[in-house]
Design a protein around this motif. Structure first.
Motif, PDB file in Angstrom:
ATOM      1  N   LEU A 176       0.828  -1.200   0.000  1.00 47.32           N
ATOM      2  CA  LEU A 176       0.000   0.000   0.000  1.00 47.32           C
ATOM      3  C   LEU A 176       0.866   1.256   0.000  1.00 47.32           C
ATOM      4  N   TYR A 177       1.906   1.267   0.845  1.00 46.49           N
ATOM      5  CA  TYR A 177       2.815   2.410   0.867  1.00 46.49           C
ATOM      6  C   TYR A 177       3.480   2.612  -0.494  1.00 46.49           C
ATOM      7  N   ALA A 178       3.870   1.515  -1.127  1.00 49.91           N
ATOM      8  CA  ALA A 178       4.545   1.595  -2.425  1.00 49.91           C
ATOM      9  C   ALA A 178       3.621   2.168  -3.489  1.00 49.91           C
ATOM     10  N   ARG A 179       2.361   1.733  -3.487  1.00 48.95           N
ATOM     11  CA  ARG A 179       1.405   2.221  -4.494  1.00 48.95           C
ATOM     12  C   ARG A 179       1.059   3.692  -4.244  1.00 48.95           C
ATOM     13  N   ARG A 180       0.978   4.091  -2.971  1.00 48.42           N
ATOM     14  CA  ARG A 180       0.723   5.500  -2.683  1.00 48.42           C
ATOM     15  C   ARG A 180       1.895   6.363  -3.133  1.00 48.42           C
ATOM     16  N   MET A 181       3.108   5.910  -2.835  1.00 48.28           N
ATOM     17  CA  MET A 181       4.278   6.680  -3.234  1.00 48.28           C
ATOM     18  C   MET A 181       4.336   6.810  -4.751  1.00 48.28           C
ATOM     19  N   GLU A 182       4.009   5.731  -5.455  1.00 49.50           N
ATOM     20  CA  GLU A 182       3.993   5.783  -6.918  1.00 49.50           C
ATOM     21  C   GLU A 182       3.002   6.833  -7.408  1.00 49.50           C
ATOM     22  N   GLU A 205       3.563  14.436  -8.867  1.00 49.47           N
ATOM     23  CA  GLU A 205       4.695  15.361  -8.778  1.00 49.47           C
ATOM     24  C   GLU A 205       5.311  15.585 -10.162  1.00 49.47           C
ATOM     25  N   TYR A 206       5.462  14.521 -10.925  1.00 43.83           N
ATOM     26  CA  TYR A 206       6.057  14.619 -12.264  1.00 43.83           C
ATOM     27  C   TYR A 206       5.239  15.531 -13.170  1.00 43.83           C
ATOM     28  N   VAL A 207       3.926  15.472 -13.040  1.00 44.47           N
ATOM     29  CA  VAL A 207       3.041  16.262 -13.899  1.00 44.47           C
ATOM     30  C   VAL A 207       2.936  17.711 -13.436  1.00 44.47           C
ATOM     31  N   THR A 208       2.977  17.930 -12.112  1.00 49.39           N
ATOM     32  CA  THR A 208       2.687  19.257 -11.566  1.00 49.39           C
ATOM     33  C   THR A 208       3.892  19.993 -10.984  1.00 49.39           C
ATOM     34  N   ASN A 209       4.983  19.281 -10.724  1.00 51.25           N
ATOM     35  CA  ASN A 209       6.171  19.839 -10.052  1.00 51.25           C
ATOM     36  C   ASN A 209       5.922  20.176  -8.579  1.00 51.25           C
ATOM     37  N   ILE A 210       4.823  19.680  -8.026  1.00 50.27           N
ATOM     38  CA  ILE A 210       4.586  19.825  -6.588  1.00 50.27           C
ATOM     39  C   ILE A 210       5.294  18.679  -5.896  1.00 50.27           C
ATOM     40  N   PRO A 211       6.241  18.946  -4.982  1.00 52.52           N
ATOM     41  CA  PRO A 211       6.987  17.869  -4.324  1.00 52.52           C
ATOM     42  C   PRO A 211       6.060  16.827  -3.691  1.00 52.52           C
ATOM     43  N   TRP A 212       6.417  15.566  -3.856  1.00 53.16           N
ATOM     44  CA  TRP A 212       5.556  14.464  -3.420  1.00 53.16           C
ATOM     45  C   TRP A 212       5.209  14.543  -1.949  1.00 53.16           C
ATOM     46  N   TYR A 213       6.122  15.077  -1.117  1.00 53.36           N
ATOM     47  CA  TYR A 213       5.874  15.058   0.325  1.00 53.36           C
ATOM     48  C   TYR A 213       4.768  16.027   0.740  1.00 53.36           C
ATOM     49  N   TYR A 214       4.507  17.076  -0.047  1.00 51.81           N
ATOM     50  CA  TYR A 214       3.345  17.929   0.237  1.00 51.81           C
ATOM     51  C   TYR A 214       2.056  17.184  -0.104  1.00 51.81           C
ATOM     52  N   LEU A 215       2.060  16.469  -1.222  1.00 46.57           N
ATOM     53  CA  LEU A 215       0.885  15.695  -1.613  1.00 46.57           C
ATOM     54  C   LEU A 215       0.602  14.597  -0.597  1.00 46.57           C
ATOM     55  N   ALA A 216       1.659  13.922  -0.137  1.00 46.04           N
ATOM     56  CA  ALA A 216       1.502  12.876   0.875  1.00 46.04           C
ATOM     57  C   ALA A 216       0.958  13.449   2.174  1.00 46.04           C
ATOM     58  N   LYS A 259       3.714  17.589   8.570  1.00 45.03           N
ATOM     59  CA  LYS A 259       3.765  16.257   7.973  1.00 45.03           C
ATOM     60  C   LYS A 259       4.697  16.237   6.764  1.00 45.03           C
ATOM     61  N   ALA A 260       4.598  17.278   5.932  1.00 46.97           N
ATOM     62  CA  ALA A 260       5.450  17.350   4.742  1.00 46.97           C
ATOM     63  C   ALA A 260       6.927  17.344   5.135  1.00 46.97           C
ATOM     64  N   LYS A 261       7.255  18.064   6.197  1.00 46.56           N
ATOM     65  CA  LYS A 261       8.643  18.111   6.668  1.00 46.56           C
ATOM     66  C   LYS A 261       9.091  16.737   7.159  1.00 46.56           C
ATOM     67  N   ILE A 262       8.207  16.020   7.829  1.00 43.81           N
ATOM     68  CA  ILE A 262       8.531  14.672   8.317  1.00 43.81           C
ATOM     69  C   ILE A 262       8.774  13.731   7.142  1.00 43.81           C
ATOM     70  N   TYR A 263       7.868  13.734   6.166  1.00 50.27           N
ATOM     71  CA  TYR A 263       8.017  12.855   5.009  1.00 50.27           C
ATOM     72  C   TYR A 263       9.286  13.186   4.218  1.00 50.27           C
ATOM     73  N   LYS A 264       9.556  14.458   4.054  1.00 52.47           N
ATOM     74  CA  LYS A 264      10.761  14.866   3.328  1.00 52.47           C
ATOM     75  C   LYS A 264      12.008  14.395   4.060  1.00 52.47           C
ATOM     76  N   HIS A 265      12.007  14.512   5.384  1.00 57.31           N
ATOM     77  CA  HIS A 265      13.172  14.143   6.201  1.00 57.31           C
ATOM     78  C   HIS A 265      13.495  12.656   6.086  1.00 57.31           C
ATOM     79  N   PHE A 266      12.470  11.810   6.163  1.00 55.14           N
ATOM     80  CA  PHE A 266      12.709  10.371   6.166  1.00 55.14           C
ATOM     81  C   PHE A 266      12.656   9.759   4.773  1.00 55.14           C
ATOM     82  N   GLY A 267      11.972  10.406   3.834  1.00 57.96           N
ATOM     83  CA  GLY A 267      11.987   9.952   2.458  1.00 57.96           C
ATOM     84  C   GLY A 267      11.122   8.751   2.146  1.00 57.96           C
ATOM     85  N   HIS A 268      10.260   8.357   3.083  1.00 56.69           N
ATOM     86  CA  HIS A 268       9.352   7.233   2.827  1.00 56.69           C
ATOM     87  C   HIS A 268       8.091   7.409   3.666  1.00 56.69           C
ATOM     88  N   LEU A 269       7.099   6.528   3.450  1.00 54.99           N
ATOM     89  CA  LEU A 269       5.781   6.680   4.062  1.00 54.99           C
ATOM     90  C   LEU A 269       5.566   5.812   5.294  1.00 54.99           C
TER      91      LEU A 269
END
Length: 330
Positions: free
Chosen positions: A31-37, A43-54, A164-174
């Motif tokens: 589930l984490y892998a599919r969410r990250m994907e 992010e690729y389409v919008t240039n919004i960093p993934w960790y804000y979306l997460a 939350k975005a800062k936490i996700y960015k720091h650790f790099g995973h969900l």
């Protein structure tokens, strides 16, 4: 022949001694892998960093879990749009999936997976729709904060999501669900369920937490992945620390003897990280100490997007203590 036999035995022992993942753990990792994907595709389409979306997705998933007026999340994403907001308030067709007519009626629905439909049942469509709202402001940090405030109209919601975005960015995973007991398991400590008990100092009130009794100086540890949201003095709690985790929970550590070196507001922490030590501070002006035996007051609070309330941490403490003992045996 003998060498081949030895290699075979070592190979078998390697896999026998490896900790095996349960089906539930495998499903959760998938589930984490599919969410990250999904986050990375948007992010690729919008240039919004993934960790804000997460962060937005996780925030909405949590408030849907804790509120009865919102349906529970069923797909990959937890973001909720009501049908009228999705298709447009004046749109007569509440099940409209045509991106052109939805845009005509100023709905937020959008086609994120390229199938020419804007469907609330599509995780890509839902996440892309929220991303388009952010794009109206920009993709840098300050403009993302503006977009969030315009959407939620609540400073605390924006603060929690940015944390939350800062936490996700720091650790790099969900996968950030591991917890630790607040004090070392080998320390001499004791606790029981005292949540809701009457308290008299400072007026009639209930005890919003669990007291963990231990000696002065026993390390106090972060119980979760999170961000330091508060640090300082309170006349009730003395020297105290507040940590917000990725599930909208606020973890409150009070009556500390002191703080860990260089601990600061906005710092990202992980389970088991030292944040202070047990003391008996509080019940008076800054510096007051010794009015009660040394102990850690540990409280938990939940934010649901509207308000925040205290709930009993005792069952969680028991669970985390048991889980940490099990991990130590591996």
């Amino acid at each position: 022949m003998r060498q081949a036999l030895i290699c075979s035995i070592c190979f078998i022992l390697f896999f026998v001694n490896r900790p095996l993942l349960t089906n539930a753990e495998n499903e959760q990792n998938d589930l984490y892998a599919r969410r990250m994907e999904l986050y990375q595709k948007i992010e690729y389409v919008t240039n919004i960093p993934w960790y804000y979306l997460a962060a937005v997705d996780q925030y909405e998933r949590n408030i849907r879990q804790s509120r009865k007026d919102l349906p529970k999340a069923e797909g990959l994403t937890g973001i909720y749009f009501s049908p009228e907001v999705w298709v447009g308030l004046t749109n007569p067709n509440r099940t409209d999936e045509n991106p052109l007519s939805i845009e005509f009626f100023a709905g937020m629905g959008a086609d994120g997976d390229g199938d020419q439909k804007a469907s609330l049942k599509s995780d890509a469509d839902v996440l892309y729709a929220f991303a388009r709202h952010i794009l109206n402001y920009g993709t840098d940090h300050d403009n993302i904060k503006l977009a969030l405030w315009d959407y939620y109209k609540r400073d605390k919601s924006v603060s929690i999501i940015i944390g939350k975005a800062k936490i996700y960015k720091h650790f790099g995973h969900l996968n950030l669900e591991t917890h630790a007991f607040p004090v070392p398991l080998r320390s001499n400590h004791s606790y029981k369920n005292t949540w809701g008990d009457a308290r008299g100092w400072g007026g009639r009130r209930i005890h919003e937490g669990t007291d963990i009794f231990a000696s002065y100086g026993v390390p106090v540890r972060a119980t979760s992945y999170g961000i330091i949201e508060m640090k300082g003095w309170n006349k009730y709690g003395g020297w105290r620390v507040g940590i917000r985790d990725i599930n909208n929970n606020y973890h409150y550590f009070a009556h500390l003897n002191g703080f860990a070196k260089d601990l600061h507001i906005g710092q990202v922490v992980e389970p088991g990280q030292m944040i202070g030590s047990v003391g008996s501070s509080g019940y008076g002006p800054p510096g007051t100490s010794g009015k009660f035996p040394p102990h850690l007051h540990y409280g938990m609070y939940k934010d649901n997007g509207r308000t925040e309330w205290s709930y009993d941490p005792y069952p969680h403490l028991r669970l985390w203590e048991r889980q940490e003992r099990q991990r130590a045996k591996k």
